[in-house]
Motif scaffolding. Sequence first.
Motif, PDB file in Angstrom:
ATOM      1  N   GLY A 174      -1.537  38.346  54.515  1.00 19.71           N
ATOM      2  CA  GLY A 174      -0.729  37.521  53.635  1.00 19.71           C
ATOM      3  C   GLY A 174      -1.455  36.383  52.959  1.00 19.71           C
ATOM      4  N   MET A 175      -2.768  36.310  53.134  1.00 18.70           N
ATOM      5  CA  MET A 175      -3.559  35.223  52.557  1.00 18.70           C
ATOM      6  C   MET A 175      -4.726  35.812  51.758  1.00 18.70           C
ATOM      7  SD  MET A 175      -3.495  31.776  52.689  1.00 18.70           S
ATOM      8  CE  MET A 175      -2.863  31.300  54.308  1.00 18.70           C
ATOM      9  N   ILE A 176      -4.992  35.225  50.594  1.00 25.64           N
ATOM     10  CA  ILE A 176      -6.177  35.576  49.823  1.00 25.64           C
ATOM     11  C   ILE A 176      -7.243  34.536  50.125  1.00 25.64           C
ATOM     12  CG2 ILE A 176      -7.147  35.927  47.527  1.00 25.64           C
ATOM     13  CD1 ILE A 176      -4.279  36.534  46.580  1.00 25.64           C
ATOM     14  N   TYR A 177      -8.379  34.958  50.638  1.00 20.50           N
ATOM     15  CA  TYR A 177      -9.473  34.044  50.945  1.00 20.50           C
ATOM     16  C   TYR A 177     -10.532  34.121  49.851  1.00 20.50           C
ATOM     17  CZ  TYR A 177      -7.435  33.501  55.580  1.00 20.50           C
ATOM     18  OH  TYR A 177      -6.580  33.215  56.608  1.00 20.50           O
ATOM     19  N   MET A 201       0.073  34.026  49.674  1.00 21.51           N
ATOM     20  CA  MET A 201       0.887  34.883  48.826  1.00 21.51           C
ATOM     21  C   MET A 201       2.369  34.526  48.938  1.00 21.51           C
ATOM     22  SD  MET A 201      -1.305  38.353  49.650  1.00 21.51           S
ATOM     23  CE  MET A 201      -0.568  39.457  48.448  1.00 21.51           C
ATOM     24  N   GLU A 202       2.698  33.644  49.884  1.00 24.45           N
ATOM     25  CA  GLU A 202       4.038  33.089  50.033  1.00 24.45           C
ATOM     26  C   GLU A 202       3.901  31.626  50.419  1.00 24.45           C
ATOM     27  OE1 GLU A 202       6.080  35.329  52.995  1.00 24.45           O
ATOM     28  OE2 GLU A 202       6.308  37.125  51.750  1.00 24.45           O
ATOM     29  N   LYS A 212       2.199  25.881  48.189  1.00 21.88           N
ATOM     30  CA  LYS A 212       3.026  26.837  47.469  1.00 21.88           C
ATOM     31  C   LYS A 212       2.310  28.188  47.352  1.00 21.88           C
ATOM     32  CE  LYS A 212       6.382  23.961  46.312  1.00 21.88           C
ATOM     33  NZ  LYS A 212       7.797  24.152  46.783  1.00 21.88           N
ATOM     34  N   ALA A 213       3.096  29.231  47.166  1.00 29.00           N
ATOM     35  CA  ALA A 213       2.527  30.553  46.926  1.00 29.00           C
ATOM     36  C   ALA A 213       1.634  30.515  45.696  1.00 29.00           C
ATOM     37  CB  ALA A 213       3.640  31.575  46.737  1.00 29.00           C
ATOM     38  N   TRP A 214       0.439  31.140  45.803  1.00 32.88           N
ATOM     39  CA  TRP A 214      -0.555  31.267  44.742  1.00 32.88           C
ATOM     40  C   TRP A 214      -1.258  29.948  44.415  1.00 32.88           C
ATOM     41  CZ3 TRP A 214      -0.934  36.162  44.987  1.00 32.88           C
ATOM     42  CH2 TRP A 214       0.211  36.963  45.083  1.00 32.88           C
TER      43      TRP A 214
END
Length: 275
Positions: A174-177, A201-202, A212-214
């Motif tokens: 759920g995370m973009i690193y 992503m959430e 916040k998401a993104w």
Amino acid sequence: MKKKPISGVSLILAFLLLLPLLSCGKKPEQQPEPQQTGNFTFDPETDYDNRYGSLISCNMLETEDAFYLQSRNGNGFLYYYDKTTGDTGVLCPRPECVHDEKRDNAECAGYIGSELTTLQYYQGKLWYFNQTKGLMFGLYRMNPDGSEKELVHEFDPAGTPLEFGNRRLYIHRGMIYHAGYRQEIKNAAVFHKLVYGCIPMEDTTIGGKEVKAWEYYEILERDTINQPQPTMFFAGDSAYMFYDYDGLTEYDGTDSYDEFYYWREKLPVKDEIAR
């Protein structure tokens, strides 16, 4: 996916033969299992596959049914190899499409652009990043057969570390690193600002801060005159960062080429692992 022979099949098969070299070597027999704390169970639906973290000039991925490869020739197309049938071709389900016979064929589902080292299997889909317009780029996903391609989110990197060169992006639970660095020239010397960050992503909370998401959240940064090679490795809920740096931001020597490189080679460099 259209079952059409392609000229790149030999390249795909060559990469498949090299696949075992990307993973860890076989343990010696009767070697005791290392003692570990925490849960390091790998979930292929949500976890980044560390086998591909060292790739620097291509995309590669393996699922239960197929291999996927975006080749080194830079044409922007994603190819597949079906493990059961041996079929191979551009990953596009449209039989009327000409695929890679047309340069930069954005209408082909198999065209994924030039943002290398970002292809990933996540929650039943193939995910990747690609430039959208100008300096902006997007996160895309599609089914393993190339159907239902969609833009999930578009990023404007301006004013964030995402605009740095040598961008590496990983999706994990759920995370973009993100790992990357920026080059800056001072007194004819090239310095680097190494940075790690993450993008949820959430909506979530990181270190007591609501993110916040993104939204980009910076984890750490380091200064160095030696070119860094930031990489990441994932195990369970943990994200590990591997990097080296010397901490310098200024060079007060002469502009002599030989003197500068002699000075730089003598600098003590720190190797660190962060989690």
